[in-house]
Design a protein around this motif. Structure first.
Motif, mmCIF file in Angstrom:
data_model
loop_
_atom_site.group_PDB
_atom_site.id
_atom_site.type_symbol
_atom_site.label_atom_id
_atom_site.label_comp_id
_atom_site.label_asym_id
_atom_site.label_seq_id
_atom_site.Cartn_x
_atom_site.Cartn_y
_atom_site.Cartn_z
ATOM 1 N N LYS A 299 0.806 -1.223 0.000
ATOM 2 C CA LYS A 299 0.000 0.000 0.000
ATOM 3 C C LYS A 299 0.841 1.277 0.000
ATOM 4 C CE LYS A 299 -3.907 -2.264 2.142
ATOM 5 N NZ LYS A 299 -4.716 -2.422 3.329
ATOM 6 N N TYR A 300 2.140 1.161 0.304
ATOM 7 C CA TYR A 300 3.000 2.338 0.317
ATOM 8 C C TYR A 300 3.195 2.846 -1.103
ATOM 9 C CZ TYR A 300 4.314 2.101 5.215
ATOM 10 O OH TYR A 300 4.291 2.130 6.585
ATOM 11 N N PHE A 301 3.217 4.170 -1.236
ATOM 12 C CA PHE A 301 3.419 4.793 -2.538
ATOM 13 C C PHE A 301 4.783 4.406 -3.108
ATOM 14 C CE2 PHE A 301 4.859 8.482 -5.086
ATOM 15 C CZ PHE A 301 3.938 8.354 -6.119
ATOM 16 N N GLU A 302 5.813 4.435 -2.241
ATOM 17 C CA GLU A 302 7.156 4.044 -2.661
ATOM 18 C C GLU A 302 7.950 3.576 -1.455
ATOM 19 O OE1 GLU A 302 9.817 5.748 -6.079
ATOM 20 O OE2 GLU A 302 9.979 7.035 -4.319
ATOM 21 N N VAL A 303 8.716 2.528 -1.642
ATOM 22 C CA VAL A 303 9.564 1.948 -0.612
ATOM 23 C C VAL A 303 11.006 2.284 -0.974
ATOM 24 C CG1 VAL A 303 10.333 -0.247 0.374
ATOM 25 C CG2 VAL A 303 7.926 0.097 -0.173
ATOM 26 N N GLU A 304 11.803 2.669 0.011
ATOM 27 C CA GLU A 304 13.188 3.049 -0.278
ATOM 28 C C GLU A 304 13.999 1.887 -0.834
ATOM 29 O OE1 GLU A 304 14.880 5.016 3.239
ATOM 30 O OE2 GLU A 304 12.832 5.654 3.682
ATOM 31 N N LYS A 305 13.898 0.723 -0.178
ATOM 32 C CA LYS A 305 14.726 -0.404 -0.596
ATOM 33 C C LYS A 305 14.054 -1.713 -0.208
ATOM 34 C CE LYS A 305 18.816 -0.519 1.368
ATOM 35 N NZ LYS A 305 20.254 -0.539 1.711
ATOM 36 N N LEU A 306 14.105 -2.667 -1.114
ATOM 37 C CA LEU A 306 13.639 -4.029 -0.872
ATOM 38 C C LEU A 306 14.895 -4.892 -0.764
ATOM 39 C CD1 LEU A 306 10.889 -5.414 -0.642
ATOM 40 C CD2 LEU A 306 10.977 -5.833 -3.090
ATOM 41 N N VAL A 307 15.063 -5.588 0.370
ATOM 42 C CA VAL A 307 16.287 -6.340 0.642
ATOM 43 C C VAL A 307 15.966 -7.830 0.676
ATOM 44 C CG1 VAL A 307 18.206 -6.695 2.230
ATOM 45 C CG2 VAL A 307 17.158 -4.432 2.043
ATOM 46 N N PHE A 308 16.602 -8.579 -0.221
ATOM 47 C CA PHE A 308 16.495 -10.034 -0.225
ATOM 48 C C PHE A 308 17.718 -10.569 0.513
ATOM 49 C CE2 PHE A 308 14.172 -8.548 -3.918
ATOM 50 C CZ PHE A 308 12.978 -9.239 -3.810
ATOM 51 N N HIS A 309 17.486 -11.198 1.654
ATOM 52 C CA HIS A 309 18.578 -11.707 2.491
ATOM 53 C C HIS A 309 18.911 -13.132 2.061
ATOM 54 C CE1 HIS A 309 18.193 -8.454 5.494
ATOM 55 N NE2 HIS A 309 16.930 -8.479 5.110
ATOM 56 N N SER A 310 20.163 -13.350 1.685
ATOM 57 C CA SER A 310 20.631 -14.690 1.358
ATOM 58 C C SER A 310 21.059 -15.344 2.662
ATOM 59 C CB SER A 310 21.811 -14.602 0.388
ATOM 60 O OG SER A 310 22.332 -15.878 0.133
ATOM 61 N N LEU A 311 20.279 -16.322 3.109
ATOM 62 C CA LEU A 311 20.502 -16.910 4.427
ATOM 63 C C LEU A 311 21.388 -18.143 4.385
ATOM 64 C CD1 LEU A 311 16.854 -16.623 5.757
ATOM 65 C CD2 LEU A 311 18.757 -15.063 6.145
ATOM 66 N N ASP A 312 21.074 -19.078 3.502
ATOM 67 C CA ASP A 312 21.802 -20.337 3.471
ATOM 68 C C ASP A 312 21.629 -20.961 2.102
ATOM 69 O OD1 ASP A 312 23.248 -22.547 4.417
ATOM 70 O OD2 ASP A 312 21.400 -23.588 4.974
ATOM 71 N N LEU A 313 22.707 -21.212 1.421
ATOM 72 C CA LEU A 313 22.694 -21.793 0.068
ATOM 73 C C LEU A 313 21.614 -21.154 -0.791
ATOM 74 C CD1 LEU A 313 23.393 -25.535 0.895
ATOM 75 C CD2 LEU A 313 25.020 -23.798 0.163
ATOM 76 N N ALA A 314 20.432 -21.672 -0.798
ATOM 77 C CA ALA A 314 19.363 -21.101 -1.628
ATOM 78 C C ALA A 314 18.128 -20.847 -0.764
ATOM 79 C CB ALA A 314 19.032 -22.024 -2.785
ATOM 80 N N LEU A 315 18.297 -20.108 0.305
ATOM 81 C CA LEU A 315 17.172 -19.730 1.154
ATOM 82 C C LEU A 315 17.224 -18.230 1.364
ATOM 83 C CD1 LEU A 315 14.721 -20.577 2.850
ATOM 84 C CD2 LEU A 315 16.267 -20.811 4.787
ATOM 85 N N TYR A 316 16.115 -17.582 1.092
ATOM 86 C CA TYR A 316 16.043 -16.126 1.163
ATOM 87 C C TYR A 316 14.845 -15.693 1.999
ATOM 88 C CZ TYR A 316 18.860 -16.768 -3.046
ATOM 89 O OH TYR A 316 19.813 -17.161 -3.938
#
Length: 98
Positions: free
Chosen positions: A8-25
């Motif tokens: 619902k936000y007009f604009e988000v500053e940053k979307l962060v995809f966290h790489s946790l383990d091998l292929a888990l985000y």
């Protein structure tokens, strides 16, 4: 913060995809200078093994930029001194490959 609220936000500053383990985000978002972990409607952290499917899930979020963030345990693994923040953050485009 729930994904439905984030959308619902007009604009988000940053979307962060966290790489946790091998292929888990999992995902967080920076909104008005504050970083929030993003959850589903039941309050569970949104996580996935496929980065493209996560980008598809977040396609309605209007983010200025998307990044992937990874922390390394390398210093601890080799017995070196613990350093401060060793996070790596790389810009990530959404090429809509999903």
């Amino acid at each position: 913060m729930k994904l439905s609220k984030l959308e619902k936000y007009f604009e988000v500053e940053k979307l962060v995809f966290h790489s946790l383990d091998l292929a888990l985000y999992n995902v967080s978002a920076v909104v008005e200078g504050q970083e929030y972990i993003i959850t589903d409607e039941q309050g569970e952290r949104i996580k996935h093994h496929n980065l493209l499917q996560l980008q598809q899930l977040f396609q309605k979020v209007k983010a200025k930029k998307q990044v992937i963030r990874q922390s390394s345990a390398y210093d601890e693994m080799i017995g070196g001194p613990v350093k401060g923040n060793n996070e790596l953050e790389v810009s990530l485009g959404d090429n809509k490959l999903y």
